[in-house]
Every structure is written in structure tokens, then in C-alpha cells.
Design an enzyme around this catalytic site. Structure first.
Site, short mmCIF file in Angstrom:
data_model
loop_
_atom_site.label_atom_id
_atom_site.label_comp_id
_atom_site.label_asym_id
_atom_site.label_seq_id
_atom_site.Cartn_x
_atom_site.Cartn_y
_atom_site.Cartn_z
N TYR A 56 0.87 -1.12 0.08
CA TYR A 56 -0.16 0.08 0.06
C TYR A 56 0.78 1.21 -0.03
CZ TYR A 56 -4.06 -3.02 0.34
OH TYR A 56 -5.28 -3.69 -0.11
N GLY A 85 -16.22 1.88 -15.22
CA GLY A 85 -15.00 1.21 -15.27
C GLY A 85 -15.02 0.51 -14.32
N HIS A 89 -14.64 0.71 -0.27
CA HIS A 89 -13.43 -0.20 -0.12
C HIS A 89 -12.49 0.37 0.63
CE1 HIS A 89 -14.93 -3.06 -3.56
NE2 HIS A 89 -15.66 -3.13 -2.39
P1 NAD Z 1 -11.47 -4.36 -12.01
O1 NAD Z 1 -9.93 -4.18 -12.15
O2 NAD Z 1 -12.08 -5.54 -11.70
O3 NAD Z 1 -12.23 -3.60 -13.40
C1 NAD Z 1 -11.79 -2.54 -13.96
C2 NAD Z 1 -12.71 -2.12 -15.26
O4 NAD Z 1 -12.27 -1.12 -15.93
C3 NAD Z 1 -12.65 -3.38 -16.43
O5 NAD Z 1 -14.08 -3.56 -16.75
C4 NAD Z 1 -12.04 -2.68 -17.60
O6 NAD Z 1 -12.44 -3.15 -18.84
C5 NAD Z 1 -12.28 -1.23 -17.04
N1 NAD Z 1 -11.54 -0.29 -17.71
C6 NAD Z 1 -10.23 -0.42 -17.99
N2 NAD Z 1 -9.62 0.74 -18.52
C7 NAD Z 1 -10.76 1.60 -18.43
C8 NAD Z 1 -10.84 2.94 -19.08
N3 NAD Z 1 -9.73 3.83 -19.55
N4 NAD Z 1 -11.94 3.61 -18.84
C9 NAD Z 1 -13.06 2.86 -18.50
N5 NAD Z 1 -12.98 1.53 -17.79
C10 NAD Z 1 -11.97 0.91 -18.09
O7 NAD Z 1 -11.91 -3.13 -10.95
P2 NAD Z 1 -13.20 -2.93 -10.08
O8 NAD Z 1 -14.37 -3.46 -10.73
O9 NAD Z 1 -12.91 -1.54 -9.61
O10 NAD Z 1 -13.15 -4.02 -8.96
C11 NAD Z 1 -11.89 -4.32 -8.28
C12 NAD Z 1 -11.40 -3.63 -7.06
O11 NAD Z 1 -10.21 -2.84 -7.52
C13 NAD Z 1 -12.14 -2.63 -6.21
O12 NAD Z 1 -12.40 -3.23 -5.04
C14 NAD Z 1 -11.31 -1.49 -5.89
O13 NAD Z 1 -10.98 -1.14 -4.58
C15 NAD Z 1 -9.91 -2.09 -6.65
N6 NAD Z 1 -8.86 -0.85 -7.09
C16 NAD Z 1 -9.06 0.24 -7.21
C17 NAD Z 1 -8.09 1.13 -7.62
C18 NAD Z 1 -7.92 2.40 -7.42
O14 NAD Z 1 -8.35 2.97 -6.26
N7 NAD Z 1 -7.64 3.33 -8.54
C19 NAD Z 1 -6.99 0.61 -8.46
C20 NAD Z 1 -7.03 -0.81 -8.62
C21 NAD Z 1 -7.84 -1.84 -8.12
#
Ligand code: NAD
Length: 229
Positions: free
Chosen positions: A53, A170, A104
Site C-alpha cells: 500500500y 470502469g 472499499h
Molecule cells: P477491475 O480491475 O475488476 O475492473 C476494471 C474495469 O475497468 C474493467 O471492466 C476494465 O475493462 C475497465 N477499464 C479499464 N480501462 C478503462 C478505461 N480507461 N475507462 C473505463 N473503463 C476501463 O476493478 P473494479 O471493478 O473496480 O473492482 C476491483 C477492485 O479494484 C475494487 O475493490 C477497487 O478497490 C480496486 N482497485 C482500485 C484502484 C483505485 O483505487 N484506483 C485501482 C485498482 C484496484
């Protein structure tokens, strides 16, 4: 003013340079999910979890909100926008969105391992072994790990239930219970999904798909919402 509820996931922050979990360049290709994002992983090797983290936090300080975050923040003037985010970053807040519910947790916060109500802002990027709460217990990242309850879920369900328009931007919709939020949206409420890829939406629901990246798809979606009768 229409109440626009937007569930956002890692994809909305991808164009800010923050990696998603499940895409081909996603974080889970480099890390074992259960080692760094579960209570078992924390018990086994808390320093590894803290380092994971800390690295994410360093990346977040370098990232900026992108056009999708900014467009949703500007939409506050036109709609009563409520963001429910699965993201742990603060890019919606930095873009200027005012109603943001984090399902989350938040990367820039720490909480006590003795009393979960004791939550602190992390100064700078590092949370280390030996950093303690006011009760003298180790601090952990303020993140909901796999297998943990999602305390904000009932508030999120209420917000989803009162939406005039609901959107998902997303998110692969495979992480529960967040993915179940769509089920709380009234059947008469239009639902939009912005994602370049296939998303696991309930088959019985009528959905308008905008198959595009968030920075292009969000403005398109807002245009479509303006044209709703
Ligand atoms: P996920 O990784 O499961 O899915 C990501 C989605 O985003 C996919 O469907 C993908 O096709 C889409 N995507 C990729 N690039 C994109 C873009 N430029 N524009 C629009 N869509 C796009 O993520 P999720 O559904 O958020 O769930 C998983 C977990 O990921 C959550 O619990 C979250 O806490 C965590 N997470 C958060 C972050 C962050 O805070 N930025 C980063 C990574 C993971």
C-alpha cells in the site's frame, strides 16, 4: 434536479496512470491477491502488506484526476451527482466532486487494529510497522480487504435505490457486494455502463452500453442523459 448516481471502479482511474486489478497489465499479475489484500495476508506478513500500500500511495501522489473525474465533478452543476466508488484513490475528491462514498476504504487513511472507529490521515506516503494508534495498537491501511465486511454498503444501497439515473464507469462488476448495487436500482431507472470491455451486468436489466474509455465515454453518457425524456 435529476439524481445521478455513478458507481465507479478502477477503470475510471486507469487513464490517470493507476493500474486496475484485472486487466492484462493489472496489479494481480504482479501480486498474489490473498497475500496483500486479505486479513490472512496481514496476519502472515504485515510488512509486505504495508509495503504494497505504500507503493500504491506513492503512485497516487504522482497521479492527477483525468477528464472523466473532472467531467463528473462539473456535472454537479446540472445534476445531483452522487459518486459511489470502489476506488481507494482520492481522484474524485481532487477533481472537485462533493458527494463521494468510498466502499472499499481510502489509501490515504490508516485505522487502528484495536478499534476500527479510530481512523487517521496518513501524513506523506508511508505507513510502517510500529506506527500506532492512540491506544498503542498497530495501524493498518484503511482498506476493506477480501473477506471483510463493507460497512458503507447499506448507505450505498439507499443511494442506489433513490437514483433517477444510475451509471457504472470502469468496473468489471465482479467484486461483491459492490457489484450487487445494480439490484437496488429501481426498474424504471435508466442504467448506463461505460467500459471498453464486457461487464458482468444482470441479463434481465435493460442497459445502455457506452463501449469506450472513461475520458471519452463519460461526456458521451452525460449527453445521452440530457437527451432522456
Ligand atoms: P477491475 O480491475 O475488476 O475492473 C476494471 C474495469 O475497468 C474493467 O471492466 C476494465 O475493462 C475497465 N477499464 C479499464 N480501462 C478503462 C478505461 N480507461 N475507462 C473505463 N473503463 C476501463 O476493478 P473494479 O471493478 O473496480 O473492482 C476491483 C477492485 O479494484 C475494487 O475493490 C477497487 O478497490 C480496486 N482497485 C482500485 C484502484 C483505485 O483505487 N484506483 C485501482 C485498482 C484496484
Amino acid at each position: 434536479m435529476k439524481k445521478l448516481v455513478v458507481l465507479t471502479g478502477a477503470g475510471i482511474s486507469a487513464e490517470s496512470g493507476i493500474r486496475t486489478f484485472r486487466d492484462s497489465d493489472g496489479l494481480w499479475h504482479d501480486y498474489d491477491i490473498m497475500e496483500v489484500a486479505s486479513p490472512e495476508g496481514w496476519r502472515r506478513d504485515p510488512k509486505l502488506v504495508l509495503n504494497f500500500y505504500n507503493e500504491r500511495r506513492r503512485g497516487l501522489y504522482e497521479a492527477k484526476p483525468n477528464a472523466a473525474h473532472l467531467t463528473l465533478a462539473e456535472a454537479d452543476e446540472e445534476f445531483d451527482v452522487h459518486i459511489i466508488t470502489q476506488n481507494i484513490d482520492d481522484l474524485h475528491e481532487r477533481a472537485g466532486s462533493t458527494k463521494v462514498l468510498h466502499l472499499h476504504g481510502e489509501l490515504k487513511k490508516a485505522r487502528s487494529t484495536a478499534d476500527p472507529s479510530l481512523i487517521y490521515d496518513i501524513e506523506g506516503t508511508e505507513l510502517n510497522w510500529g506506527d500506532k494508534c492512540e491506544l498503542g495498537s498497530q495501524l493498518r491501511p484503511h482498506i476493506v480487504w477480501f473477506g471483510e465486511a463493507v460497512p458503507a454498503m447499506s448507505e450505498a444501497a439507499e443511494i442506489a435505490h433513490s437514483a433517477d439515473v444510475f451509471a457504472v464507469v470502469g468496473s468489471s462488476l465482479v467484486v461483491y457486494p459492490a457489484a450487487a448495487l445494480v439490484q437496488f436500482v429501481p426498474s424504471s431507472t435508466p442504467v448506463f455502463v461505460v467500459d471498453p470491455k464486457e461487464v458482468a451486468v444482470p441479463s434481465w436489466r435493460e442497459i445502455t452500453f457506452i463501449r469506450d474509455k472513461a475520458t471519452r465515454g463519460v461526456p458521451k453518457m452525460l449527453e445521452a442523459i440530457r437527451n432522456l425524456s
